[in-house]
Write a protein that holds these residues in place. Structure first.
Motif, PDB file in Angstrom:
ATOM      1  N   SER A  81       0.842  -1.203   0.000  1.00 15.42           N
ATOM      2  CA  SER A  81       0.000   0.000   0.000  1.00 15.42           C
ATOM      3  C   SER A  81       0.871   1.245   0.000  1.00 15.42           C
ATOM      4  N   ILE A  82       0.366   2.314  -0.624  1.00 13.30           N
ATOM      5  CA  ILE A  82       1.107   3.570  -0.616  1.00 13.30           C
ATOM      6  C   ILE A  82       0.734   4.446   0.580  1.00 13.30           C
ATOM      7  N   ALA A  83       0.002   3.907   1.542  1.00 13.27           N
ATOM      8  CA  ALA A  83      -0.402   4.700   2.710  1.00 13.27           C
ATOM      9  C   ALA A  83       0.803   5.310   3.414  1.00 13.27           C
ATOM     10  N   LYS A 116       1.408   4.326  13.374  1.00 12.96           N
ATOM     11  CA  LYS A 116       0.589   3.292  14.000  1.00 12.96           C
ATOM     12  C   LYS A 116      -0.628   2.922  13.156  1.00 12.96           C
ATOM     13  N   SER A 117      -0.979   3.775  12.196  1.00 16.18           N
ATOM     14  CA  SER A 117      -2.142   3.491  11.346  1.00 16.18           C
ATOM     15  C   SER A 117      -1.804   2.528  10.211  1.00 16.18           C
ATOM     16  N   LEU A 118      -0.517   2.275   9.983  1.00 16.80           N
ATOM     17  CA  LEU A 118      -0.127   1.403   8.875  1.00 16.80           C
ATOM     18  C   LEU A 118      -0.498  -0.042   9.167  1.00 16.80           C
ATOM     19  N   THR A 119      -0.771  -0.786   8.125  1.00 20.82           N
ATOM     20  CA  THR A 119      -1.290  -2.151   8.296  1.00 20.82           C
ATOM     21  C   THR A 119      -0.213  -3.226   8.195  1.00 20.82           C
ATOM     22  N   HIS A 120       1.031  -2.828   7.926  1.00 23.06           N
ATOM     23  CA  HIS A 120       2.138  -3.780   7.838  1.00 23.06           C
ATOM     24  C   HIS A 120       3.337  -3.223   8.603  1.00 23.06           C
ATOM     25  N   ALA A 121       4.312  -4.094   8.858  1.00 27.58           N
ATOM     26  CA  ALA A 121       5.595  -3.617   9.360  1.00 27.58           C
ATOM     27  C   ALA A 121       6.160  -2.623   8.345  1.00 27.58           C
ATOM     28  N   VAL A 122       6.974  -1.683   8.813  1.00 26.09           N
ATOM     29  CA  VAL A 122       7.461  -0.638   7.920  1.00 26.09           C
ATOM     30  C   VAL A 122       8.947  -0.385   8.147  1.00 26.09           C
ATOM     31  N   TYR A 123       9.680  -0.209   7.053  1.00 25.42           N
ATOM     32  CA  TYR A 123      11.079   0.206   7.126  1.00 25.42           C
ATOM     33  C   TYR A 123      11.142   1.724   6.956  1.00 25.42           C
ATOM     34  N   TYR A 172      21.363  -1.996   3.785  1.00 26.84           N
ATOM     35  CA  TYR A 172      22.498  -1.097   3.601  1.00 26.84           C
ATOM     36  C   TYR A 172      22.204   0.188   4.367  1.00 26.84           C
ATOM     37  N   GLY A 173      23.167   0.617   5.184  1.00 30.24           N
ATOM     38  CA  GLY A 173      22.914   1.762   6.040  1.00 30.24           C
ATOM     39  C   GLY A 173      22.267   1.303   7.332  1.00 30.24           C
ATOM     40  N   ALA A 174      21.371   2.113   7.860  1.00 26.23           N
ATOM     41  CA  ALA A 174      20.738   1.794   9.151  1.00 26.23           C
ATOM     42  C   ALA A 174      19.248   2.107   9.152  1.00 26.23           C
ATOM     43  N   PRO A 175      18.490   1.492   8.240  1.00 25.91           N
ATOM     44  CA  PRO A 175      17.039   1.712   8.276  1.00 25.91           C
ATOM     45  C   PRO A 175      16.440   1.115   9.544  1.00 25.91           C
ATOM     46  N   ARG A 176      15.340   1.658   9.972  1.00 25.90           N
ATOM     47  CA  ARG A 176      14.673   1.156  11.178  1.00 25.90           C
ATOM     48  C   ARG A 176      13.445   0.350  10.789  1.00 25.90           C
ATOM     49  N   LEU A 177      13.316  -0.826  11.346  1.00 28.16           N
ATOM     50  CA  LEU A 177      12.133  -1.655  11.118  1.00 28.16           C
ATOM     51  C   LEU A 177      11.178  -1.462  12.289  1.00 28.16           C
ATOM     52  N   ILE A 178       9.975  -1.012  11.977  1.00 30.27           N
ATOM     53  CA  ILE A 178       8.931  -0.826  12.990  1.00 30.27           C
ATOM     54  C   ILE A 178       7.840  -1.849  12.736  1.00 30.27           C
ATOM     55  N   ASP A 179       7.574  -2.696  13.737  1.00 34.79           N
ATOM     56  CA  ASP A 179       6.539  -3.721  13.599  1.00 34.79           C
ATOM     57  C   ASP A 179       5.750  -3.765  14.896  1.00 34.79           C
ATOM     58  N   PHE A 180       4.590  -3.147  14.900  1.00 31.41           N
ATOM     59  CA  PHE A 180       3.784  -3.078  16.117  1.00 31.41           C
ATOM     60  C   PHE A 180       3.175  -4.420  16.474  1.00 31.41           C
ATOM     61  N   ASP A 181       3.130  -5.359  15.523  1.00 32.64           N
ATOM     62  CA  ASP A 181       2.538  -6.674  15.796  1.00 32.64           C
ATOM     63  C   ASP A 181       3.566  -7.682  16.274  1.00 32.64           C
ATOM     64  N   ALA A 182       4.859  -7.318  16.241  1.00 27.04           N
ATOM     65  CA  ALA A 182       5.907  -8.264  16.643  1.00 27.04           C
ATOM     66  C   ALA A 182       5.776  -8.575  18.135  1.00 27.04           C
ATOM     67  N   LYS A 183       5.983  -9.818  18.436  1.00 25.83           N
ATOM     68  CA  LYS A 183       5.892 -10.241  19.846  1.00 25.83           C
ATOM     69  C   LYS A 183       7.166  -9.817  20.595  1.00 25.83           C
TER      70      LYS A 183
END
Length: 215
Positions: A132-134, A179-186, A204-215
């Motif tokens: 999604s482009i959200a 928090k409104s996104l429906t998937h994990a996001v980099y 490559y580099g230091a992107p941040r992975l945000i996953d609100f559903d991760a345990k």
């Protein structure tokens, strides 16, 4: 099925160049042929020529230019789909997606990727590779309409935010949108890049992975 994708924020950044180079090295051709899809009309082809230089420095040839709006060419589209790599440019994400859908290119681009073609997505072009482009709203794009209108190529199982700066995480509006996104996001800064190859993600580099559903 091998899918080769690069998702980058800024194509001239060192880590973006490294990711593109690694992607090209996976192709079984000496001089890869690159096709370029413009996100919007570019009458003087300024961005195209700049991108040509990037690939030329990496021993690849970009000589196919496809514009999806007023200057659309079926001949250019046919040539694009025979290239080794398709480059999706940056720009207005929703306008780009709408033009791709109007030209009925979702299925051809997915087929291209599934059949071994590589895709490099830059900024808006990278967001198009996701479900999604959200997420484009988090980098300043105006995104309107119901969720189904925002559905994109869905070639990766996560969302992507280009041009990220860490200070954004201190802003309430940004976190609310996140928090409104429906998937994990980099969250990828200008010198961050992702390379998806053999179902594995190289960072490559230091992107941040945000996953609100991760345990």
């Amino acid at each position: 099925m091998i899918i080769n994708l690069a998702l980058i924020s800024q194509p001239t950044a060192p880590n973006a160049q490294l990711a593109i180079s690694k992607l090209l090295s996976r192709l079984e051709v000496t001089t890869p042929k690159i096709g370029y899809i413009a996100s919007a009309p570019d009458p003087k082809q300024e961005y195209y020529r700049q991108t040509q230089q990037i690939y030329s420095a990496l021993n690849a040839e970009m000589d196919v230019y496809l514009e999806l709006e007023s200057e659309f060419s079926q001949q250019a589209l046919d040539a694009l789909l025979t290239c080794d790599v398709i480059h999706l440019s940056g720009g207005d994400t929703q306008r780009f997606l709408q033009a791709i859908k109007q030209r009925q290119l979702i299925e051809p681009l997915n087929t291209f990727a599934v059949n071994g073609g590589a895709i490099v997505g830059v900024s808006a072009g990278a967001i198009l590779l996701t479900p999604s482009i959200a997420s484009a709203a988090l980098c300043g794009d105006e995104v309107k309409g119901p969720q189904e209108e925002l559905n994109a190529l869905n070639l990766v199982p996560f969302q992507f935010v280009p041009h990220f700066e860490s200070i954004q995480l201190s802003r309430g509006t940004f976190n609310q949108q996140l928090k409104s996104l429906t998937h994990a996001v980099y969250l990828c800064g200008d010198n961050d890049a992702l390379l998806l190859a053999d179902k594995k993600i190289a960072i490559y580099g230091a992107p941040r992975l945000i996953d609100f559903d991760a345990k």
